[in-house]
Design a protein around this motif. Structure first.
Motif, short mmCIF file in Angstrom:
data_model
loop_
_atom_site.label_atom_id
_atom_site.label_comp_id
_atom_site.label_asym_id
_atom_site.label_seq_id
_atom_site.Cartn_x
_atom_site.Cartn_y
_atom_site.Cartn_z
N THR A 155 0.93 -1.21 0.40
CA THR A 155 -0.06 0.07 -0.09
C THR A 155 0.87 0.88 -0.09
N ASP A 156 0.38 1.81 -0.94
CA ASP A 156 1.16 3.47 -0.81
C ASP A 156 0.66 4.76 0.55
N PRO A 157 1.88 5.13 1.09
CA PRO A 157 1.90 5.90 2.71
C PRO A 157 0.63 6.80 2.80
N VAL A 158 0.28 7.06 3.79
CA VAL A 158 -1.20 7.31 3.85
C VAL A 158 -0.42 8.10 4.66
N GLY A 159 -0.86 9.51 4.71
CA GLY A 159 -1.10 10.57 6.05
C GLY A 159 0.33 10.93 5.93
N LEU A 185 3.35 -3.27 3.65
CA LEU A 185 2.39 -4.46 3.82
C LEU A 185 1.69 -4.21 4.92
N ASN A 186 0.51 -4.74 4.02
CA ASN A 186 -0.84 -4.52 5.05
C ASN A 186 -1.66 -5.17 5.44
N MET A 187 -1.95 -6.48 6.13
CA MET A 187 -2.86 -7.31 6.46
C MET A 187 -3.71 -7.11 7.88
N LEU A 209 0.62 -2.43 14.98
CA LEU A 209 -0.44 -3.41 15.41
C LEU A 209 -1.67 -2.56 15.74
N ASP A 210 -2.65 -2.80 15.10
CA ASP A 210 -4.11 -1.49 15.45
C ASP A 210 -4.91 -2.36 16.27
N ILE A 211 -5.70 -2.35 16.79
CA ILE A 211 -6.86 -3.77 17.91
C ILE A 211 -8.11 -2.25 17.31
N GLU A 233 -11.24 5.74 7.89
CA GLU A 233 -10.24 7.34 6.42
C GLU A 233 -9.03 5.74 5.83
N ARG A 234 -9.24 4.55 6.62
CA ARG A 234 -8.50 3.95 5.41
C ARG A 234 -8.68 2.83 4.65
N ALA A 235 -8.34 2.88 3.80
CA ALA A 235 -8.65 1.76 2.77
C ALA A 235 -7.74 0.45 2.85
#
Ligand SMILES: Nc1ncnc2c1ncn2[C@@H]1O[C@H](COP(=O)(O)OP(=O)(O)OP(=O)(O)O)[C@@H](O)[C@H]1O
Ligand SMILES: Nc1nc2c(c(=O)[nH]1)N=C(CO)CN2
Length: 175
Positions: A44-48, A56-58, A97-99, A121-123
């Motif tokens: 994913t392209d960086p946001v913010g 890498l996101n999952m 790590l976000d809950i 706000e985060r696809a």
């Protein structure tokens, strides 16, 4: 009582895949946490803060007997153990790590907010979350998640990087 929680993982420094795998192993090794499902891995392209490498996101689903605060302690310990340093807000990190969700609870304290305050706000969070559970429901939200994702500007920057193949979470990390 056992809870279902959803956790978002992100990494954009070093061996990104290895940080994701180590974090999932560490969570699953905890005696009060079982990793029950995962999304594919997305690049994913960086946001913010945009002047940084791709992430890498999952998202994973866990079953746990920990309280939400104890679960946060565990995720923060794992972030520390895996070398996370907080330098720039929303800047590069070996592991975040976000809950996202903890059953259908609403929690609002200084230390912990659930649902995660920025998830809608985060696809890069919602696309993998919906992949893990197409029927996931979010407290106080009546609109379908797919409609929300359609409007998010960062959705074009979310690309499938490693497709999940079957139910075994750890199979994702075998080459
Ligand atoms: N649902 C949550 N999951 C994880 N941390 C949370 C949550 N709600 C509140 N926090 C708090 O947020 C603080 C900052 O988190 P962190 O440094 O990971 O932010 P960030 O990753 O830079 O930004 P973001 O929170 O937007 O992803 C943590 O110390 C934690 O106490
Ligand atoms: N694509 C992407 N961008 C981000 C991410 C992330 O995980 N992925 N995390 C951030 C801070 O939590 C800020 N920006």
């Amino acid at each position: 009582m056992e809870t279902i929680a959803y956790i978002a993982l992100g990494s954009n420094l070093g061996d990104r895949l290895s940080y994701l795998r180590s974090a999932i192993e560490a969570l699953n090794d905890h005696k009060e946490i079982a990793v029950t499902s995962s999304s594919s891995i997305y690049e994913t392209d960086p946001v913010g803060y945009v002047n940084q490498g791709k992430f890498l996101n999952m998202v994973i689903e866990v079953a746990t007997t920990l309280s939400p605060f104890a679960l946060l302690d565990v995720t923060q310990e794992i972030e520390q153990k895996l070398g996370r340093k907080r330098e720039v807000r929303w800047g590069p990190r070996t592991l975040d790590l976000d809950i996202l969700l903890y059953n259908h609870e609403n929690i609002e304290t200084e230390q912990l907010t659930i649902p995660h305050p920025r998830m809608m706000e985060r696809a890069f969070v919602l696309i993998p979350l919906l992949e893990v559970n197409a029927f996931v429901t979010i407290p106080t939200l009546s609109e379908p998640l797919t409609d929300i994702i359609d409007r998010l500007p960062d959705k074009k920057g979310v690309r499938l990087w490693k497709q999940k193949d079957g139910e075994d979470v750890f199979a994702l990390f075998e080459s």
